[in-house]
Write an enzyme that holds these catalytic residues in place. Structure first.
Site, PDB file in Angstrom:
ATOM      1  N   GLU A  33      42.525  -2.103  31.838  1.00 34.88           N
ATOM      2  CA  GLU A  33      43.908  -2.368  32.131  1.00 34.88           C
ATOM      3  C   GLU A  33      44.633  -1.516  32.609  1.00 34.88           C
ATOM      4  OE1 GLU A  33      43.849  -5.436  32.196  1.00 34.88           O
ATOM      5  OE2 GLU A  33      42.525  -6.183  31.088  1.00 34.88           O
ATOM      6  N   TYR A 116      52.327  -6.971  30.117  1.00 34.23           N
ATOM      7  CA  TYR A 116      50.921  -7.343  30.657  1.00 34.23           C
ATOM      8  C   TYR A 116      49.937  -6.793  29.929  1.00 34.23           C
ATOM      9  CZ  TYR A 116      46.457  -7.133  32.962  1.00 34.23           C
ATOM     10  OH  TYR A 116      45.122  -7.470  32.820  1.00 34.23           O
ATOM     11  N   ASP A 134      50.206 -11.507  35.529  1.00 31.74           N
ATOM     12  CA  ASP A 134      49.969 -10.343  36.649  1.00 31.74           C
ATOM     13  C   ASP A 134      50.074 -11.063  38.031  1.00 31.74           C
ATOM     14  OD1 ASP A 134      47.653 -11.887  36.845  1.00 31.74           O
ATOM     15  OD2 ASP A 134      46.682 -10.282  37.370  1.00 31.74           O
TER      16      ASP A 134
END
Length: 346
Positions: A33, A116, A134
């Site tokens: 991520e 996020y 996102d």
DNA sequence: AACTCGGGGCC
DNA sequence: GGCCCAGAGTT
């Protein structure tokens, strides 16, 4: 809801086989991520593989010197991600006894982890019902529901987060989050989305009103500023050069570069030579100055366009800070410098 | 709320 | 040239 069901079905039939989809190990999901922030899968993939190979566990990452982490990150950009990744690895190992944070609230405390990433790791690894938002999610939701609130306004940020949280599959938050992102990346693309075969087109407001190209709405950012960079590539008779570590607040923090002279406009050979005569290192020594590239190399960053010239500075000797040519490749450097080093063939 | 932080790829 | 990308941190 039909939107949620259709999306998760589409995902089960169309998802790409990606290495981080084979695991729920929070270290690997977190790593992926961070790498994928503002970075397309294609660009991030080789970096993910390299990090997993070199740092198979969070303990390995924590043990590494920051300079090694930056070296492996070299070329990917947004280097604060690498610095924060490393700092957080150390925090997890040395302050949390190696226990990975296992919920949204705890994840959010890590450096480099915002709404996020905390939502992504919490949902994928721990089945927490935390919706991710996102760039893909903004696009899919703004189009499907016909929302023209600017996605980068504070109002938009809140509204889209709330909507995503409402839509998320409470039984399977992990797959829903990945489904909506994958759908945005593969199907509902920014340009020329594949509406022809879209399973959501019947209910898609933008498709039915023909406003796909207008959504999402985004407030324009300021234009990039033009800067003039002159890098001094010292060459001594004993095959050494100079590299300096960038400090302070700006770009490329903690990466290395050739000594830099920033000017207000492009410099001629004679003008730069004059400047160098007052330059600390060259005050009382003879040198020869040779331009390397005739036309400036324009290196484009989001907020700066760097008009760059490399100048070769031949000198007799360098002080103790001299770097042997064969060591130049070991330093983490910005892509701009890395390309030069490759081209110059140290 | 606006700005900063990279580099690559697309049109 | 402008836009986008599995955003976050600072001012």
């Amino acid at each position: 809801m039909i939107f949620t069901k259709t999306l998760t079905r589409w995902y089960s039939e169309n998802k790409r086989a990606l290495p981080w989809r084979k695991t729920k190990n929070p270290y690997y999901i977190w790593l992926s991520e961070i790498i994928l922030q503002q970075t397309q899968v294609k660009q991030g993939l080789p970096y993910y593989d390299a990090f997993v190979a070199k740092y198979p566990t969070v303990f390995d990452l924590a043990k590494a010197p920051e300079s090694d982490v930056l070296k492996l990150w070299q070329g990917l950009g947004y280097y604060s991600r690498a610095r924060n990744l490393h700092a957080s690895a150390k925090h997890i190992v040395y302050k949390l006894n190696g226990t990975f944070p296992n919920n949204y609230k705890a994840l959010l405390k890590l450096k480099g982890v915002g709404d996020y990433t905390a939502s992504a790791v919490a949902s994928i690894c721990f089945n927490e019902v935390a919706a991710v938002v996102d760039g893909n999610v903004y696009r899919v939701l703004s189009r499907y529901f016909g929302i023209d609130t600017p996605i980068n306004s504070s109002k938009g940020t809140k509204a889209f987060k709330a909507l995503a949280q409402e839509l998320i599959d409470k039984k399977n938050p992990a797959d829903f989050n990945q489904a909506i992102m994958e759908f945005g990346a593969v199907q509902c693309r920014p340009k020329s989305p594949n509406c022809a075969v879209c399973p959501l087109k019947n209910g898609c407001v933008a498709f039915n009103k023909n406003t796909i190209a207008e959504l999402p709405v985004k407030i324009k950012s300021a234009k990039a500023k033009k800067k003039h960079y002159n890098f001094l590539v010292f060459i001594s008779k004993d095959q050494k050069t100079l590299l300096e570590k960038r400090k302070g607040k700006g770009i490329w923090q903690n990466l290395y570069q050739f000594p830099l002279i920033e000017t207000n406009n492009a410099q001629s050979l004679n003008a730069l030579k004059k400047l160098l005569k007052t330059y600390e290192i060259l005050k009382d020594t003879d040198f020869e100055l040779v331009p390397y590239n005739k036309d400036a190399i324009i290196h484009k960053l989001s907020h700066q366009h760097l008009h760059t010239k490399f100048w070769i500075v031949y000198v007799n000797t360098l002080n103790a800070n001299g770097v042997s040519f064969d060591k130049v490749h070991d330093f983490p450097v910005p892509a701009l410098i890395g390309s030069f080093i490759e081209d110059f063939n140290f």
